[in-house]
Design a protein around this motif. Structure first.
Motif, mmCIF file in Angstrom:
data_model
loop_
_atom_site.group_PDB
_atom_site.id
_atom_site.type_symbol
_atom_site.label_atom_id
_atom_site.label_comp_id
_atom_site.label_asym_id
_atom_site.label_seq_id
_atom_site.Cartn_x
_atom_site.Cartn_y
_atom_site.Cartn_z
ATOM 1 N N GLY A 162 0.803 -1.210 0.000
ATOM 2 C CA GLY A 162 0.000 0.000 0.000
ATOM 3 C C GLY A 162 0.842 1.268 0.000
ATOM 4 O O GLY A 162 0.564 2.214 -0.743
ATOM 5 N N ALA A 163 1.881 1.280 0.847
ATOM 6 C CA ALA A 163 2.717 2.478 0.946
ATOM 7 C C ALA A 163 3.560 2.679 -0.312
ATOM 8 O O ALA A 163 3.627 3.784 -0.863
ATOM 9 C CB ALA A 163 3.614 2.368 2.178
ATOM 10 N N LEU A 164 4.207 1.607 -0.777
ATOM 11 C CA LEU A 164 5.058 1.743 -1.958
ATOM 12 C C LEU A 164 4.236 1.970 -3.216
ATOM 13 O O LEU A 164 4.660 2.709 -4.114
ATOM 14 C CB LEU A 164 5.919 0.486 -2.113
ATOM 15 C CG LEU A 164 7.029 0.312 -1.078
ATOM 16 C CD1 LEU A 164 7.753 -1.008 -1.275
ATOM 17 C CD2 LEU A 164 8.023 1.468 -1.147
ATOM 18 N N GLY A 165 3.059 1.348 -3.313
ATOM 19 C CA GLY A 165 2.213 1.571 -4.480
ATOM 20 C C GLY A 165 1.834 3.033 -4.626
ATOM 21 O O GLY A 165 1.808 3.578 -5.742
ATOM 22 N N LYS A 166 1.548 3.694 -3.513
ATOM 23 C CA LYS A 166 1.219 5.120 -3.538
ATOM 24 C C LYS A 166 2.422 5.936 -4.013
ATOM 25 O O LYS A 166 2.298 6.821 -4.878
ATOM 26 C CB LYS A 166 0.788 5.563 -2.143
ATOM 27 C CG LYS A 166 0.634 7.060 -1.960
ATOM 28 C CD LYS A 166 -0.484 7.633 -2.798
ATOM 29 C CE LYS A 166 -0.722 9.101 -2.458
ATOM 30 N NZ LYS A 166 -1.766 9.695 -3.323
#
Length: 281
Positions: A162-166
């Protein structure tokens, strides 16, 4: 002119003062609602500091822990193996999360996907993954899979995705559009356009963000051990609960030194990657 300058200065100072008053009032209101009691904090400050003093005092003899490293670090072999488990949990979780974030980032980028439903679905998935705390995921997976490193790996992987995708999608949205337009004009398919027009521009930043996330996940993997998700956190929470002050200090020292070394190594690697991206081909 001088009068106008002074008037403008007074206006800026007045706005700054009003902003400061509003911020202070909101802070006081928040403290009141949260029942923050400065008097109680001051009363118990001594006990807080005393706890750290106990961490640095040997249980036998009363000397400082560094005066007898053999007694202080008696379990360094066992803790070292558990710390290695923590590093592996963080590494595998980061790798899996980076792969998931990598795949979803292109779908979530507004400049590559025009379909609002597809793009919105990808973004909502990423939001869910990074909004739920990783320790909550770890508790769920401990119930499902039992104690051990698997729950920790899965929890870190989902939250990292979730964090890296953003972050990855924001990098994609700031690329140079000319190679993309050239690939589309030449008849390239969407995957081919991403592969040859987008990926070369974003890969160094992707790697930099993934390395930064690995640093964060090493710390998180230590905490996830508190709920039985493997690694050195399990021994740390046991030492805290049993008031083994010297063991707590020794384990914290090993974690801090490990994170410092990882920070130094990944910082150098990130700078090298950014420099490689900026150097002309």
């Amino acid at each position: 002119m001088l009068h106008g300058y002074r008037a403008a200065g007074r206006g800026a100072r007045r706005r700054s003062l009003v902003t400061a008053v509003i911020v202070a009032a909101l802070a006081l209101l928040s403290a009141h609602v949260a029942e923050v009691d400065p008097a109680r904090l001051w009363t118990h400050l001594g006990g807080f500091l005393n706890y750290f003093d106990r961490l640095l005092t040997l249980e036998s003899g009363g000397g400082r822990v560094w005066t007898d490293p053999g007694e202080w670090l008696w379990g360094w072999k066992k803790w070292g193996l558990l710390l290695a488990d923590t590093l592996l949990i963080a590494y595998v979780g980061t790798a899996l999360g980076a792969i998931g974030g990598f795949l979803l980032s292109f779908v979530a980028a507004a400049n590559l996907v025009r379909n609002p439903w597809l793009r919105g679905t990808a973004r909502r998935v990423l939001e869910f993954c990074r909004t739920v705390p990783d320790i909550v995921f770890a508790l769920i997976f401990v119930i499902a899979f039992g104690l051990g490193p698997v729950p920790g790996v899965l929890a870190i992987a989902i939250h990292s995705m979730g964090a890296l995708g953003k972050l990855f999608s924001e990098v994609v949205e700031n690329i140079d559009r000319k190679p993309v337009e050239g690939a589309v004009a030449s008849g390239a398919s969407w995957p081919a356009m991403v592969r040859f027009a987008v990926l070369p521009q974003v890969l160094p930043n992707f790697a930099s963000y993934a390395l930064l996330r690995f640093e964060v996940n090493v710390r998180q993997a230590s905490v996830l051990g508190f709920v039985g998700a493997g690694g050195i956190g399990q021994d740390l929470i046991e030492a805290i609960r049993k008031f083994y002050y010297n063991d707590v200090a020794a384990i914290l020292l090993m974690i801090i030194l490990t994170v410092m070394l990882i920070d130094l190594a990944t910082e150098r690697l990130r700078h090298w990657l950014i420099g490689a991206m900026e150097r002309p081909a």
